[in-house]
Design an enzyme around this catalytic site. Structure first.
Site, PDB file in Angstrom:
ATOM      1  N   ASP A   5      -6.503   5.500 -34.654  1.00  0.00           N
ATOM      2  CA  ASP A   5      -6.979   4.293 -33.991  1.00  0.00           C
ATOM      3  C   ASP A   5      -8.346   4.520 -33.353  1.00  0.00           C
ATOM      4  O   ASP A   5      -9.106   5.399 -33.781  1.00  0.00           O
ATOM      5  CB  ASP A   5      -5.946   3.826 -32.953  1.00  0.00           C
ATOM      6  CG  ASP A   5      -5.859   2.307 -32.896  1.00  0.00           C
ATOM      7  OD1 ASP A   5      -6.781   1.692 -32.332  1.00  0.00           O
ATOM      8  OD2 ASP A   5      -4.878   1.746 -33.404  1.00  0.00           O
ATOM      9  N   HIS A  58      -8.343  -0.958 -28.125  1.00  0.00           N
ATOM     10  CA  HIS A  58      -7.311  -1.161 -29.142  1.00  0.00           C
ATOM     11  C   HIS A  58      -6.318  -0.002 -29.187  1.00  0.00           C
ATOM     12  O   HIS A  58      -5.095  -0.192 -29.147  1.00  0.00           O
ATOM     13  CB  HIS A  58      -7.988  -1.335 -30.500  1.00  0.00           C
ATOM     14  CG  HIS A  58      -7.082  -1.771 -31.601  1.00  0.00           C
ATOM     15  ND1 HIS A  58      -6.320  -0.892 -32.324  1.00  0.00           N
ATOM     16  CD2 HIS A  58      -6.824  -2.993 -32.116  1.00  0.00           C
ATOM     17  CE1 HIS A  58      -5.630  -1.553 -33.240  1.00  0.00           C
ATOM     18  NE2 HIS A  58      -5.923  -2.832 -33.140  1.00  0.00           N
ATOM     19  N   SER A  78      -1.608  -5.677 -35.326  1.00  0.00           N
ATOM     20  CA  SER A  78      -1.879  -4.404 -34.632  1.00  0.00           C
ATOM     21  C   SER A  78      -0.865  -4.162 -33.531  1.00  0.00           C
ATOM     22  O   SER A  78      -0.496  -3.021 -33.243  1.00  0.00           O
ATOM     23  CB  SER A  78      -3.281  -4.430 -34.013  1.00  0.00           C
ATOM     24  OG  SER A  78      -4.273  -4.118 -34.952  1.00  0.00           O
TER      25      SER A  78
END
Length: 742
Positions: free
Chosen positions: A109, A177, A512
């Site tokens: 990620d 994220h 996600s």
């Protein structure tokens, strides 16, 4: 270059091949892959790449593409759903006693913020002895500022020569994220989490005792394929149990997709790989990450809503229900003049564009100081663009008429925005047209749980069938992915609404967010059943999924239509069901090799890809992509069904019932839910399994009850039950072939 060598010759192979091909010195690989698979990344001209691809031992050569990321209450909702589905109290007790601290989840990620509360190591035991990884501090001015602990046990970063920003030479997350998804899957329990007072309560990860290893392969520009392969290679060597990936690449070629390549070799070594399905819905054939060795996760909603109602008028006020996240007026409310965007149209602007609040179509002098009602019937208009335009012109708020938008995370929370249904839009337009000076108040946002119909499948979630072949059903499973609260970067002023301090937690939407929900459950299963393969874990998750909402109705899409396996695979994931599946479908390494054969690869190509091929292996003669339906997958997909001939597939189940309750000797009977026009027979109809580990096979025969070809894809299910366990497999039958679109 396929599978890694068992000795130390891999590095020399790379250098020898590179130097012999280029016939000059000084050009060295950017990345070398040697643990899970063999290969390298290097700067090559197009001619050099073509020459390289023709060399013995080379499986594929492809450009270093950029992949994009697929960007609280969710776990409470899943627990509640599990209880409602008759998963017994026994399961909850067993799950509560599981010590998950030996399970390691690797995240590929954007990095991680180690100081976030979700990643403290309070009450964590020693780092598992199997961990072979490292904690890279980075090369920033203060590398000591990044520290791992007994929770965050490892971190790596990968920089390509295309992005040499010294600030990115660190595993630290600058996007948010990676921090967000890691806390969803394995974050510690936090008792007082909220987003500026909204969605307040206890926040937890799905497997809060699992360890975290972060592999930062993404930057502001995206995620380089070469970095992703390097991260896979390291994660395999480091000893992770689960790999969680919330990004994707459009599925054009299995051997040119770094996620397909890396995950194949990870699964070969017993590592479960969980991937997001993508945010390209609701278009058909938009699903990403759909190779059969991956667990592919679509998005669903939860039962928490953010109310931001509208009060029309003054003395004779009328309340209209709306949804939104408005931090601007969380403690107060004020009335403003109300207009429809059409009445603020510029003279030379297109009326349809103006109704939709498109950029440069509205008159600033009319918009200023008013709440503007915007339509939403232009496909290329994003909600945030509309609200940004109204805000730029001096408007005080926006009311959007839209029946499909459930994702509120991309709207500026410092600007008053609320979304209403079309039927309520009619009421507002009637009020505007019947009143000389219409006014309205967008009320403070309130979060409520338990009153919303859930789950449903949001429009952004990518849909099946799989673009490369209709003979496997994807996605596999759905999990919460809409307006999910989780940890964020500390001190991130870019994420702070106007006039507010930076948030410790943030609300995000996308597959996600769905992916780490399943990653957390996979980690729990791996801890409870260390010998289970990735296929067993996937099977347990899929066959115990549910298809009903919290009110007992069938799960729908955002438009209210009944959801199909193309929308949610086997259904909505449950928390406790997978720990007691009764039976599992063990998709074997041979199934994956046969998949490659059926898809069209030669035996020679497959021998390069894998070094775990049985002696004497050869692809079946005269096989086709239709034979993919026969790999031992927990779901069934039949393509090219002409209705004239029956189609037969076989499946094998393994008994994994619990000895604690003495049900290892058991008889399962089958029930079939088939649509009109399709006959589905199962042979035999009873399976008698006498002990744990017993395997039995059955066949499913699909035939048409009419003489016409199926006009629409047909959906149904096969369920085996012994009175305690229900093992459900969805199926789809279509007359279309792999060359069909939509």
């Amino acid at each position: 270059m396929g599978a890694a060598s068992s000795d130390d010759s891999t590095d020399n192979d790379h250098v020898e091949l590179l130097s012999s091909m280029l016939q000059r010195s000084g050009k060295t690989p950017m990345h070398r892959y040697k643990h899970g698979f063999s290969g390298f990344a290097a700067h090559l001209s197009e001619d050099e790449a073509h020459l390289m691809a023709k060399q013995p031992g080379v499986v594929s050569v492809f450009p270093d593409q950029m992949l994009q990321l697929h960007t609280t209450r969710s776990w409470d909702f899943l627990v509640q759903e599990s209880y409602q589905r008759d998963f017994t109290e026994m399961n909850y007790g067993q799950e509560s006693d599981v010590h998950e601290g030996d399970t390691i989840i690797g995240f590929l990620d954007s990095g991680i913020w180690p100081e976030a509360q979700s990643f403290n190591d309070r009450h964590m035991g020693p780092v598992p002895e199997k961990w072979k990884g490292t904690c890279m501090r980075g090369k920033k001015t203060q590398p000591d500022s990044f520290r791992c602990n007994r929770k965050l046990i490892g971190a790596r970063y990968y920089n390509s020569s295309f992005f040499l920003d010294p600030d990115y030479e660190t595993p630290r997350d600058f996007l948010g994220h990676g921090t967000h998804v890691a806390s969803i899957a394995a974050g510690q329990i936090i008792s007082d989490a909220s987003y500026y007072g909204l969605a307040s309560g206890i926040m937890r990860g799905g497997s809060p005792n699992s360890r975290i290893a972060m592999y930062r392969a993404c930057s502001l520009l995206g995620c380089r394929g070469s970095s992703i392969l390097a991260a896979f290679d390291d994660a395999i060597a480091d000893g992770v149990d689960v790999i969680s990936i919330s990004m994707g690449l459009w599925p054009d070629n299995l051997l040119e997709d770094p996620l397909s390549i890396g995950s194949f070799h990870a699964v070969e070594r017993g590592i479960t790989v969980v991937c997001s399905a993508g945010n390209s819905g609701p278009s058909s054939q938009s699903v990403f990450n759909a190779a059969p060795w991956m667990i592919t996760v679509s998005a669903s909603t939860i039962d928490r809503g953010f109310e931001s109602n509208i009060l029309l008028g003054g003395d004779e006020s009328r309340l209209i229900e709306g949804v939104g996240i408005n931090i601007a007026n969380i403690d107060k409310s004020q009335a403003y003049p109300l207009i429809h965007a059409r009445s603020a149209k510029k003279i030379d602007a297109n009326e349809e564009a103006a109704r939709n609040c498109a950029p440069d179509t509205l008159n600033q002098s009319i918009v200023k100081g008013k709440i503007v009602v915007c339509d939403s019937d232009l496909d290329n208009q994003v909600i945030q663009w509309k609200s940004d335009e109204v805000k730029r012109l001096g408007g005080t708020g926006m009311v959007l008429i839209d029946d499909e938008s459930v994702d509120l995370s991309f709207i500026d929370p410092s600007f008053l925005v609320t979304i209403i249904k079309p039927e309520d839009g009619i009421q507002i337009m009637s009020y505007i047209n019947s009143t000389r000076e219409p006014i309205a108040t967008i009320m403070p946002t309130r979060s409520r749980t338990g009153h919303m119909l859930a789950p449903s499948i949001p429009s952004f979630s990518s849909r099946g069938p799989y673009l490369l072949t209709r003979s496997i059903l994807k996605p596999d499973i759905a999990a919460p992915g809409v307006n999910i609260l989780a940890s964020w970067l500390i001190g991130d002023r870019n994420a702070a609404p106007e006039g507010k301090p930076p948030p410790l937690f943030n609300i995000q939407s996308g597959t996600s967010m769905s992916c780490p929900h399943v990653s957390g459950i996979a980690a729990r299963l791996k801890s409870r059943y260390p010998s289970w393969s990735p296929a067993a874990i996937r099977s347990a998750i899929m066959t115990t999924a549910v298809q009903m909402t919290n009110t007992g109705s069938h799960i729908t899409t955002e438009t209210g239509q009944k959801a199909t396996p193309y929308d949610f695979g086997a259904g909505q994931v449950t928390v406790f069901g997978p720990s007691s599946p009764g039976l599992i479908y063990e998709t074997t390494p041979m199934d994956y090799l046969n998949f490659l054969c059926y898809y069209g690869f030669t035996s020679e190509q497959i021998r390069k890809i894998s070094n775990r091929i049985p002696q004497g292996f050869a692809c079946p003669e005269q096989s086709s992509r239709g034979d993919i339906s026969n790999i031992n997958y927990p779901s069934i997909s039949i393509s090219n069904f002409n209705g004239k001939e029956s189609r037969r597939v076989s499946r094998t189940v393994t008994n994994v019932a619990s000895r604690l309750i003495g049900d290892e000797d058991t008889v399962y009977t089958v029930s079939v839910d088939a649509p009109e026009g399709l006959q589905v027979r199962v042979i035999p109809r009873r399976l008698h399994l006498r002990k744990i580990g017993d395997k039995l096979s059955y066949q499913v025969i699909f035939s048409s009850t009419t003489s016409t070809i199926l006009k629409d894809d047909a959906f149904g299910s096969i369920t085996w039950s012994n009175g305690m366990y229900k093992v459900r497999s969805p199926f789809v039958v279509t007359s279309k072939g792999d060359d069909s679109k939509n």
